[in-house]
Design an enzyme around this catalytic site. Structure first.
Site, PDB file in Angstrom:
ATOM      1  N   GLY A 254       0.815  -1.200   0.000  1.00  0.00           N
ATOM      2  CA  GLY A 254       0.000   0.000   0.000  1.00  0.00           C
ATOM      3  C   GLY A 254       0.843   1.240   0.000  1.00  0.00           C
ATOM      4  O   GLY A 254       2.021   1.193   0.343  1.00  0.00           O
ATOM      5  N   PRO A 255       0.230   2.375  -0.382  1.00  0.00           N
ATOM      6  CA  PRO A 255       0.975   3.633  -0.391  1.00  0.00           C
ATOM      7  C   PRO A 255       1.437   4.001   1.016  1.00  0.00           C
ATOM      8  O   PRO A 255       0.924   3.457   2.005  1.00  0.00           O
ATOM      9  CB  PRO A 255      -0.028   4.648  -0.942  1.00  0.00           C
ATOM     10  CG  PRO A 255      -1.330   3.967  -1.014  1.00  0.00           C
ATOM     11  CD  PRO A 255      -1.154   2.518  -0.833  1.00  0.00           C
ATOM     12  N   LYS A 260       0.355   0.185   7.282  1.00  0.00           N
ATOM     13  CA  LYS A 260       0.942  -1.161   7.153  1.00  0.00           C
ATOM     14  C   LYS A 260       1.739  -1.528   8.410  1.00  0.00           C
ATOM     15  O   LYS A 260       1.534  -2.584   9.007  1.00  0.00           O
ATOM     16  CB  LYS A 260       1.855  -1.222   5.918  1.00  0.00           C
ATOM     17  CG  LYS A 260       1.126  -0.942   4.623  1.00  0.00           C
ATOM     18  CD  LYS A 260       2.040  -1.037   3.432  1.00  0.00           C
ATOM     19  CE  LYS A 260       3.128   0.025   3.414  1.00  0.00           C
ATOM     20  NZ  LYS A 260       2.607   1.397   3.344  1.00  0.00           N
ATOM     21  N   HIS A 476      -6.674  35.885 -10.217  1.00  0.00           N
ATOM     22  CA  HIS A 476      -6.230  34.565 -10.655  1.00  0.00           C
ATOM     23  C   HIS A 476      -7.031  33.461  -9.953  1.00  0.00           C
ATOM     24  O   HIS A 476      -7.593  32.570 -10.598  1.00  0.00           O
ATOM     25  CB  HIS A 476      -4.732  34.424 -10.347  1.00  0.00           C
ATOM     26  CG  HIS A 476      -4.129  33.100 -10.687  1.00  0.00           C
ATOM     27  ND1 HIS A 476      -3.288  32.922 -11.750  1.00  0.00           N
ATOM     28  CD2 HIS A 476      -4.234  31.887 -10.092  1.00  0.00           C
ATOM     29  CE1 HIS A 476      -2.908  31.665 -11.811  1.00  0.00           C
ATOM     30  NE2 HIS A 476      -3.467  31.008 -10.800  1.00  0.00           N
ATOM     31  N   GLU A 477      -7.131  33.591  -8.646  1.00  0.00           N
ATOM     32  CA  GLU A 477      -7.817  32.533  -7.892  1.00  0.00           C
ATOM     33  C   GLU A 477      -9.308  32.508  -8.204  1.00  0.00           C
ATOM     34  O   GLU A 477      -9.902  31.434  -8.357  1.00  0.00           O
ATOM     35  CB  GLU A 477      -7.599  32.714  -6.386  1.00  0.00           C
ATOM     36  CG  GLU A 477      -6.147  32.587  -5.925  1.00  0.00           C
ATOM     37  CD  GLU A 477      -5.482  31.300  -6.367  1.00  0.00           C
ATOM     38  OE1 GLU A 477      -6.186  30.292  -6.578  1.00  0.00           O
ATOM     39  OE2 GLU A 477      -4.246  31.304  -6.533  1.00  0.00           O
ATOM     40  N   HIS A 480      -9.911  30.626 -11.349  1.00  0.00           N
ATOM     41  CA  HIS A 480     -10.003  29.179 -11.144  1.00  0.00           C
ATOM     42  C   HIS A 480     -11.400  28.802 -10.653  1.00  0.00           C
ATOM     43  O   HIS A 480     -12.038  27.890 -11.173  1.00  0.00           O
ATOM     44  CB  HIS A 480      -9.029  28.723 -10.038  1.00  0.00           C
ATOM     45  CG  HIS A 480      -7.594  28.625 -10.464  1.00  0.00           C
ATOM     46  ND1 HIS A 480      -7.192  27.921 -11.548  1.00  0.00           N
ATOM     47  CD2 HIS A 480      -6.464  29.149  -9.915  1.00  0.00           C
ATOM     48  CE1 HIS A 480      -5.871  28.013 -11.659  1.00  0.00           C
ATOM     49  NE2 HIS A 480      -5.402  28.754 -10.677  1.00  0.00           N
ATOM     50  N   ASP A 553       0.093  25.778 -12.333  1.00  0.00           N
ATOM     51  CA  ASP A 553      -1.132  25.377 -13.019  1.00  0.00           C
ATOM     52  C   ASP A 553      -0.800  24.760 -14.362  1.00  0.00           C
ATOM     53  O   ASP A 553      -1.351  23.728 -14.741  1.00  0.00           O
ATOM     54  CB  ASP A 553      -2.019  26.603 -13.258  1.00  0.00           C
ATOM     55  CG  ASP A 553      -2.449  27.255 -11.962  1.00  0.00           C
ATOM     56  OD1 ASP A 553      -2.500  26.543 -10.948  1.00  0.00           O
ATOM     57  OD2 ASP A 553      -2.729  28.469 -11.967  1.00  0.00           O
TER      58      ASP A 553
END
Ligand code: ADP
Ligand code: MG
Ligand code: ZN
Length: 676
Positions: A254-255, A260, A476-477, A480, A553
């Site tokens: 697993g990641p 784990k 800018h934000e 988005h 971005d």
């Protein structure tokens, strides 16, 4: 985060001086040996020249002496009276012959007084009897002269045993003592430097881990599998009577941060059998063969304690595919791995030893390791889903007083992709925030702030933007956010902020999916790309000028578009051909998304053209959306500049939507994205 307890670091002055390095040992020992031997032989004897000895002898001052193989030792009393007369003519003759030499000897002694401390002492107390020693010279008449002077004399063979003891055994003993002392100092945890081939496994006492299965949440399947192993160890007859064999090895895949190691600890806590714990890197040493010796030793210890569990964390450190690389390090690793393969399923089968291992790189493991009979059970411990996250939050909220307003479900909703470790970290951050404001309970606001901190990094209060820059960042934000809000399949906007955070972000727009999804459709991906380009589009439209702020971005949008073309077969021109290989990672979140091109030059050109096409089209659409809602862009930006951050509710109110975050996806009042 690796939870294996490390011994506290003791060595505070590493690297350069290394005074306790074994290299120092040899010269120091030789020096000590030399000093010892010279003192032993010099002790209490005054070494005098042979001529002086003869001088004393002639004047009757020598009381007794032992004639050895090449020295003469004895006692001289300078106060003894001279013998009355010399009856023996031979002695008289020799006296005449010796006279000039005697004088020379006396003179020399006077010169020596200035420099030689021993002679100085002799001069200071000339009349005390002392022990002497002189180098023997071939002198056939010596016995006669001794006889004549009435000295008590005897011969002696060299005392082999006593000499050997004194000059060799004692220093050797000291050496051995020092060696073991230094050895203990060098190896930190009390292991001797001589125990290279010993396994470093720690035997975990049953109660020590303090972790039980109900401390692990959100990975029920993995827990179930491991519980079976524990159950077998507790009631072996139940399984054996029906002919079932318990797996020899269980591999947790697993990641990072999904629990784990924690699961293994829980097994140790629950199974009432000995539990050996070590990490893959504990085997690896610079010397070829050491790792294999350690594996052998580990299994020997384990077999002696069977039934028991051996846990190897970070198995990929030794379990890599053989024969891929070259070099000494590789030889060592291959030998270690071979030994492990043999121990797990060789001739000398080991009944009752269950090997548990964990890794987040199953793709690099050697295939022989994964075949049935070795790690025949592979348990995937994946990032938790929304219920799992809530359960993990609940586990870690134990012992932390939560305010009445806290809604862990909402937090679980807002944290898709978080691993167990991230969630534990967020809860701890929340507790720290609460403590900072001297509160007795953790509030929902603390939790939300903490999640944001984990996602985007801590606030950077010192980074002050000037008004103009702030305005750019705000547009800018909001760009988005608005593009996302008017794209049908984009994740709903959760928060917009122009408070700098973390390493790079001057501002950010947080979009969170309303629930977990495991597949992404083409429309979702395109909407996501469009949202990423919304920031740059807003700058272009409003300020008619573009900035460096869109770099990240663009990077993400390009990478995503390239994946669509190369990996997901989502482009018509390139078609279904998969033209790249993922570099690492089986896991969508785990891998860092790097991949390597695997196609002809011509296809590469087509890919580039296709990626450009996707980006250009998305950018055009983003600009279209923003131009159409220019009034809202200005309105929301003005509000954002006033308050520096906007939550989902305010944002939706400003753009004329009265719906809750979670419903945005379903009841979209807006025009769908143009079909692409
Ligand atoms: P890894 O999978 O990388 O070995 P760990 O087991 O070391 O991760 O997890 C690190 C920490 O994260 C644990 O000590 C625990 O506090 C927390 N954690 C991770 N997963 C879970 C889980 N499923 N349930 C509860 N806590 C978890
Ligand atoms: Mg681990
Ligand atoms: Zn941006």
């Amino acid at each position: 985060m690796n939870q294996r307890e490390q011994p506290p670091k003791r060595d505070l002055m590493p690297k350069t001086p290394r005074w306790n390095s074994p290299l120092w040992y040899l010269p120091i020992m030789l020096l000590l040996l030399w000093i010892w031997q010279s003192t032993v032989s010099q002790f209490s004897f005054r070494t005098i020249p042979y001529s002086e000895f003869k001088d004393y002898l002639k004047h009757g001052k020598v009381k007794e002496c032992v004639v050895k193989e090449d020295t003469i030792e004895g006692k001289i009393d300078p106060t003894a009276p001279e013998p009355a007369g010399n009856t023996n003519s031979a002695v008289a003759a020799s006296e005449d012959r010796l006279k000039p030499e005697l004088q020379a000897g006396a003179q020399k002694r006077n010169e020596g007084m200035k420099t030689n401390a021993a002679s100085a002492a002799q001069a200071a107390a000339p009349n005390k009897p002392f022990l002497f020693k002189t180098i023997r010279i071939e002198d056939p008449k010596l016995a006669e002269e001794l006889q004549a002077a009435g000295v008590k004399y005897s011969g002696e063979r060299p005392g082999l045993i006593s000499q050997f003891l004194l000059s060799w055994m004692v220093p050797l003993g000291i050496m051995v003592l020092l060696w073991s002392f230094i050895g203990r100092r060098i190896s930190g945890a009390g292991e001797s430097i001589l125990s290279f081939g010993k396994s470093r496994a720690r035997l975990v006492p049953q109660a020590e881990t303090g972790v039980a299965f109900n401390d692990v949440a959100g990975c029920e399947e993995a827990k179930y599998e491991l519980q079976e192993v524990v159950d077998f160890l507790k009631h072996p007859h139940r399984y054996k009577s029906i002919g079932a064999n318990i797996p020899k090895g269980v591999l947790l895949i697993g990641p990072p941060g999904t629990g784990k190691t924690l699961l293994a600890k829980a097994v140790a806590g629950e199974a009432h059998v000995p539990f050996f714990s070590l990490s893959g890197s504990d085997f690896v040493e610079m010397f070829v063969g050491v790792g294999a010796a350690r594996v052998r030793d580990l299994f020997q210890q384990a077999k002696a304690k069977a039934p028991c569990i051996v846990f190897i964390d970070e198995l990929d450190a030794i379990g890599r595919q053989r024969g891929v690389h070259v070099g000494a390090v590789n030889d060592e690793r291959e030998q270690t791995l071979n030994q492990l393969l043999v121990e797990m399923d060789g001739f000398a089968a080991n009944a009752g030893v269950i090997v548990l291992a964990a890794t987040n790189r199953p793709d690099v493991l050697d295939r022989a390791l994964l075949r049935p009979g070795r790690f025949d059970r592979q348990v995937v411990v994946d990032a938790p889903d929304i219920d799992g996250r809530e359960a993990i939050l609940k586990v870690h909220a134990r012992g932390k007083p939560l305010g009445a307003d806290v809604d862990l479900k909402r937090i679980a909703q807002a944290t898709p992709g978080f691993s167990g470790a991230d969630l534990a970290n967020a809860l701890n951050e929340a507790a720290l925030l609460a403590a900072r404001r001297h509160a007795h309970k953790i509030s929902q606001k603390d939790l939300e702030e903490a999640v944001e901190k984990v996602v985007a990094g801590p606030e950077r209060k010192s980074r002050r933007l000037n008004e103009q820059e702030k305005r750019r960042v705000a547009y800018h934000e909001v760009g988005h956010a608005l593009v996302a809000a008017y794209s049908k399949y984009a994740d709903p906007v959760h928060k917009i902020s122009i408070i700098p955070r973390g390493r790079a972000a001057l501002g950010y727009t947080l979009q969170l999916p309303a629930d977990d999804h495991f597949l992404m459709t083409r429309s979702q991906l395109l909407d996501r790309i469009r949202g990423m380009l919304g920031g740059r589009a807003a700058e272009q439209i409003v300020l008619n000028e573009i900035t460096t702020g869109a770099e990240n971005d663009l990077e993400q949008a390009t990478a995503l578009a390239r994946q669509m073309v190369c990996l997901f077969g989502m482009s018509e021109t390139v078609g279904l051909v998969r033209c790249a290989q993922r570099q690492n990672g089986l896991f969508w979140h785990g891998g860092d998304g790097t991949f390597q091109r695997d196609c002809s030059e011509k296809t590469a050109e087509e890919i580039d053209a296709e990626v450009k096409e996707i980006l250009d089209r998305s950018y055009g659409e983003a600009k279209g959306i923003l131009e159409q809602h220019r009034d809202q862009l200005d309105l929301v930006t003005a509000e954002l500049l006033k308050t520096e951050s906007l939550d989902a509710k305010t944002f939706n109110r400003l753009i004329g939507r009265q719906i809750d975050n979670a419903e945005v996806r379903k009841g979209h009042p807006v025009e769908p994205a143009p079909p692409t």
